[in-house]
Write a protein that holds these residues in place. Structure first.
Motif, PDB file in Angstrom:
ATOM      1  N   ALA A 230      49.104  83.236  45.252  1.00  0.00           N
ATOM      2  CA  ALA A 230      49.365  84.890  45.655  1.00  0.00           C
ATOM      3  C   ALA A 230      48.555  85.417  44.593  1.00  0.00           C
ATOM      4  CB  ALA A 230      50.783  85.150  45.615  1.00  0.00           C
ATOM      5  N   THR A 231      47.995  84.889  43.593  1.00  0.00           N
ATOM      6  CA  THR A 231      47.207  85.733  42.677  1.00  0.00           C
ATOM      7  C   THR A 231      45.958  85.854  43.486  1.00  0.00           C
ATOM      8  OG1 THR A 231      46.339  83.673  41.592  1.00  0.00           O
ATOM      9  CG2 THR A 231      48.202  84.956  40.703  1.00  0.00           C
ATOM     10  N   LEU A 232      45.600  85.381  44.392  1.00  0.00           N
ATOM     11  CA  LEU A 232      44.276  85.259  45.303  1.00  0.00           C
ATOM     12  C   LEU A 232      43.124  84.551  44.456  1.00  0.00           C
ATOM     13  CD1 LEU A 232      44.720  86.045  47.932  1.00  0.00           C
ATOM     14  CD2 LEU A 232      46.339  87.284  46.775  1.00  0.00           C
ATOM     15  N   ALA A 233      43.338  83.962  43.569  1.00  0.00           N
ATOM     16  CA  ALA A 233      42.315  83.104  42.633  1.00  0.00           C
ATOM     17  C   ALA A 233      41.620  82.534  43.657  1.00  0.00           C
ATOM     18  CB  ALA A 233      42.758  82.477  41.624  1.00  0.00           C
ATOM     19  N   PHE A 234      41.897  81.702  44.584  1.00  0.00           N
ATOM     20  CA  PHE A 234      41.249  80.841  45.699  1.00  0.00           C
ATOM     21  C   PHE A 234      40.238  81.623  46.443  1.00  0.00           C
ATOM     22  CE2 PHE A 234      44.826  82.102  48.276  1.00  0.00           C
ATOM     23  CZ  PHE A 234      44.245  82.188  49.607  1.00  0.00           C
ATOM     24  N   VAL A 235      40.740  82.768  46.847  1.00  0.00           N
ATOM     25  CA  VAL A 235      39.907  83.716  47.627  1.00  0.00           C
ATOM     26  C   VAL A 235      38.603  84.006  46.966  1.00  0.00           C
ATOM     27  CG1 VAL A 235      39.499  85.837  49.011  1.00  0.00           C
ATOM     28  CG2 VAL A 235      41.703  84.725  49.050  1.00  0.00           C
ATOM     29  N   HIS A 236      38.608  84.341  45.666  1.00  0.00           N
ATOM     30  CA  HIS A 236      37.768  84.891  44.857  1.00  0.00           C
ATOM     31  C   HIS A 236      36.808  83.546  44.539  1.00  0.00           C
ATOM     32  CE1 HIS A 236      39.041  88.900  44.342  1.00  0.00           C
ATOM     33  NE2 HIS A 236      40.245  88.410  43.741  1.00  0.00           N
ATOM     34  N   GLN A 237      37.334  82.523  44.749  1.00  0.00           N
ATOM     35  CA  GLN A 237      36.631  81.041  44.281  1.00  0.00           C
ATOM     36  C   GLN A 237      35.938  80.691  45.741  1.00  0.00           C
ATOM     37  OE1 GLN A 237      39.398  78.783  42.608  1.00  0.00           O
ATOM     38  NE2 GLN A 237      39.339  79.835  40.827  1.00  0.00           N
ATOM     39  N   ALA A 238      36.229  81.444  46.881  1.00  0.00           N
ATOM     40  CA  ALA A 238      35.733  80.957  48.101  1.00  0.00           C
ATOM     41  C   ALA A 238      36.288  79.546  48.498  1.00  0.00           C
ATOM     42  CB  ALA A 238      34.328  80.898  48.450  1.00  0.00           C
ATOM     43  N   ALA A 239      37.685  79.176  48.157  1.00  0.00           N
ATOM     44  CA  ALA A 239      38.326  77.867  48.172  1.00  0.00           C
ATOM     45  C   ALA A 239      39.116  78.185  49.568  1.00  0.00           C
ATOM     46  CB  ALA A 239      39.187  77.507  47.380  1.00  0.00           C
TER      47      ALA A 239
ATOM     48  N   LEU B 277      42.856  76.927  51.717  1.00  0.00           N
ATOM     49  CA  LEU B 277      44.338  76.429  51.681  1.00  0.00           C
ATOM     50  C   LEU B 277      44.499  75.944  53.333  1.00  0.00           C
ATOM     51  CD1 LEU B 277      46.548  79.281  50.274  1.00  0.00           C
ATOM     52  CD2 LEU B 277      45.343  77.476  49.265  1.00  0.00           C
ATOM     53  N   VAL B 278      44.978  74.746  53.118  1.00  0.00           N
ATOM     54  CA  VAL B 278      45.479  73.972  54.557  1.00  0.00           C
ATOM     55  C   VAL B 278      46.944  73.772  54.426  1.00  0.00           C
ATOM     56  CG1 VAL B 278      44.886  72.115  56.144  1.00  0.00           C
ATOM     57  CG2 VAL B 278      43.015  73.234  54.497  1.00  0.00           C
TER      58      VAL B 278
ATOM     59  N   LEU C 165      44.357  77.852  56.770  1.00  0.00           N
ATOM     60  CA  LEU C 165      44.347  77.217  58.134  1.00  0.00           C
ATOM     61  C   LEU C 165      45.709  76.443  58.102  1.00  0.00           C
ATOM     62  CD1 LEU C 165      41.841  74.788  59.947  1.00  0.00           C
ATOM     63  CD2 LEU C 165      43.872  73.823  59.691  1.00  0.00           C
ATOM     64  N   THR C 166      46.483  76.633  59.269  1.00  0.00           N
ATOM     65  CA  THR C 166      47.676  75.843  59.546  1.00  0.00           C
ATOM     66  C   THR C 166      47.542  74.943  60.520  1.00  0.00           C
ATOM     67  OG1 THR C 166      48.906  77.275  61.351  1.00  0.00           O
ATOM     68  CG2 THR C 166      48.792  77.985  58.934  1.00  0.00           C
ATOM     69  N   SER C 167      48.023  73.683  60.695  1.00  0.00           N
ATOM     70  CA  SER C 167      48.238  72.625  61.700  1.00  0.00           C
ATOM     71  C   SER C 167      49.243  71.893  61.600  1.00  0.00           C
ATOM     72  CB  SER C 167      47.011  71.669  61.254  1.00  0.00           C
ATOM     73  OG  SER C 167      46.710  70.707  62.087  1.00  0.00           O
ATOM     74  N   ASN C 168      49.617  71.257  62.948  1.00  0.00           N
ATOM     75  CA  ASN C 168      50.858  70.542  63.098  1.00  0.00           C
ATOM     76  C   ASN C 168      50.275  69.016  63.006  1.00  0.00           C
ATOM     77  OD1 ASN C 168      49.575  70.666  65.662  1.00  0.00           O
ATOM     78  ND2 ASN C 168      51.266  70.009  66.486  1.00  0.00           N
ATOM     79  N   LYS C 169      49.059  68.691  62.793  1.00  0.00           N
ATOM     80  CA  LYS C 169      48.605  67.466  62.834  1.00  0.00           C
ATOM     81  C   LYS C 169      48.131  67.162  61.351  1.00  0.00           C
ATOM     82  CE  LYS C 169      48.212  67.079  67.495  1.00  0.00           C
ATOM     83  NZ  LYS C 169      49.159  66.103  68.153  1.00  0.00           N
ATOM     84  N   GLY C 170      48.495  65.872  61.154  1.00  0.00           N
ATOM     85  CA  GLY C 170      47.927  65.240  59.715  1.00  0.00           C
ATOM     86  C   GLY C 170      46.411  65.242  59.936  1.00  0.00           C
ATOM     87  N   ILE C 171      46.049  64.835  58.692  1.00  0.00           N
ATOM     88  CA  ILE C 171      44.472  64.852  58.674  1.00  0.00           C
ATOM     89  C   ILE C 171      44.087  63.489  59.300  1.00  0.00           C
ATOM     90  CG2 ILE C 171      42.597  64.286  56.939  1.00  0.00           C
ATOM     91  CD1 ILE C 171      43.788  67.163  56.956  1.00  0.00           C
ATOM     92  N   ARG C 172      44.674  62.320  59.552  1.00  0.00           N
ATOM     93  CA  ARG C 172      44.248  61.212  60.078  1.00  0.00           C
ATOM     94  C   ARG C 172      44.077  61.384  61.691  1.00  0.00           C
ATOM     95  NH1 ARG C 172      48.302  57.036  56.815  1.00  0.00           N
ATOM     96  NH2 ARG C 172      47.290  57.518  54.519  1.00  0.00           N
TER      97      ARG C 172
ATOM     98  N   HIS D  12      36.579  70.244  50.931  1.00  0.00           N
ATOM     99  CA  HIS D  12      35.769  70.147  49.775  1.00  0.00           C
ATOM    100  C   HIS D  12      36.570  70.825  48.441  1.00  0.00           C
ATOM    101  CE1 HIS D  12      31.893  70.458  47.423  1.00  0.00           C
ATOM    102  NE2 HIS D  12      32.716  69.498  46.801  1.00  0.00           N
ATOM    103  N   HIS D  13      36.371  72.198  48.850  1.00  0.00           N
ATOM    104  CA  HIS D  13      37.189  73.083  47.998  1.00  0.00           C
ATOM    105  C   HIS D  13      38.427  73.738  48.728  1.00  0.00           C
ATOM    106  CE1 HIS D  13      33.390  73.067  45.636  1.00  0.00           C
ATOM    107  NE2 HIS D  13      32.735  73.789  46.770  1.00  0.00           N
ATOM    108  N   ALA D  14      39.315  72.903  48.798  1.00  0.00           N
ATOM    109  CA  ALA D  14      40.882  73.210  49.316  1.00  0.00           C
ATOM    110  C   ALA D  14      41.956  72.754  48.531  1.00  0.00           C
ATOM    111  CB  ALA D  14      40.444  72.692  50.801  1.00  0.00           C
ATOM    112  N   HIS D  15      43.030  73.356  48.896  1.00  0.00           N
ATOM    113  CA  HIS D  15      44.222  72.983  48.388  1.00  0.00           C
ATOM    114  C   HIS D  15      45.084  72.704  49.446  1.00  0.00           C
ATOM    115  CE1 HIS D  15      43.769  74.574  44.430  1.00  0.00           C
ATOM    116  NE2 HIS D  15      43.198  75.786  45.002  1.00  0.00           N
ATOM    117  N   ILE D  16      45.585  71.403  49.783  1.00  0.00           N
ATOM    118  CA  ILE D  16      46.412  70.948  50.864  1.00  0.00           C
ATOM    119  C   ILE D  16      47.967  70.686  50.779  1.00  0.00           C
ATOM    120  CG2 ILE D  16      46.562  69.071  52.764  1.00  0.00           C
ATOM    121  CD1 ILE D  16      43.873  68.326  52.126  1.00  0.00           C
ATOM    122  N   LEU D  17      48.669  71.677  51.545  1.00  0.00           N
ATOM    123  CA  LEU D  17      50.074  71.424  51.349  1.00  0.00           C
ATOM    124  C   LEU D  17      50.806  70.878  52.330  1.00  0.00           C
ATOM    125  CD1 LEU D  17      48.899  74.253  50.106  1.00  0.00           C
ATOM    126  CD2 LEU D  17      51.177  74.536  49.477  1.00  0.00           C
TER     127      LEU D  17
END
Length: 258
Positions: free
Chosen positions: A92-101, A103-104, A198-205, A226-231
């Protein structure tokens, strides 16, 4: 009274409508609290700035096409223990936006993926960052029409312009070859230039199946992750939690894998 009316008129002329609307009450408060001239002026201008910020947020929220307004305060973290509240607060600090990263958010339907994504988008809007929401179905259909009409480059700019792009509901329907390629082009164009949630109901595999092409799916994931946080969110349906607490609904076992 004449001076007060003149002050109202001057504030209106300067387009300080909020300050004009509260001038009388703030003058009375300043007298009661024995504020200095500077204190009174600061209070009046702060109220004007607050009102302008609210209007700005409202305008940007409307232009963002968010389907609803949600906040992190409305999310029941105790119901979804798989969600790290501290980590979400950091996002929520939005640091990831400033880094062009990116969220999945991955997980079965109803666990709160879209709620969290929209809440973070609202935070971005509050901080003055351009934001746009679109479901993957509407996104692909829009780009497909532009591709057919020979104006893909022009239409693509709509999704490249925002600092934060929220793509929702990836995986509910498989993508045909054209749709998969168009989504790849967009993600590739935003790579290291703008953030995606990005939100998805599918696992990466399962993305090979989603894209119908293992090579293309790998290319998409390479740029997206490549530059992402996966939750990975696991648990019962967030939307049905009240019914489950009342004992009138039992959710099926979660079989989604990453």
């Amino acid at each position: 009274m004449i001076e007060l009316e003149k002050a109202h008129a001057q504030l209106e002329e300067l387009k300080l409508a909020a300050a004009s609307a509260i001038l009388d009450s703030r003058l009375q408060m300043a007298t009661e609290k024995n504020l200095t001239y500077v204190g009174f002026l600061t209070d009046l201008l702060s109220a004007e700035l607050d009102e302008r910020h609210k209007r700005n947020v409202e305008t940007k929220a409307r232009l963002s096409k968010l389907p609803y307004r949600k906040t992190l305060e409305e999310f029941d973290f105790s119901f979804q223990p798989s969600v790290d509240e501290k980590l979400i607060r950091e996002f929520a600090t939005l640091a990831f936006v400033h880094q062009a990263a990116n969220l999945v958010f991955l997980g079965p339907p109803g666990v709160g993926k879209s709620h969290l994504a929209v809440a973070l988008a609202m935070e971005a809007i509050s901080q003055g960052l351009s934001t746009y929401f679109v479901t993957v179905t509407n996104l692909v259909n829009d780009l497909r029409r532009a591709y057919t009409d020979g104006r893909l480059d022009t239409r693509m700019r709509k999704y490249l312009r925002p600092k934060l792009l929220l793509i929702d509901e990836v995986g509910y329907l498989p993508l045909d070859p054209i749709g998969a390629n168009l989504l790849f082009q967009l993600i590739n164009a935003r790579y290291e230039r703008g953030s995606i949630i990005l939100t998805s109901n599918k696992g990466i595999r399962e993305w090979d199946e989603l894209f119908g092409d293992g090579v293309l799916a790998t290319a998409v994931l390479d740029r997206l992750l490549h530059h992402a946080h996966i939750l990975n969110i696991r648990g019962q349906s967030y939307r049905l939690k009240d019914k489950m607490k009342a004992g009138v609904y039992t959710a099926p076992t979660d079989k989604t894998t990453s």
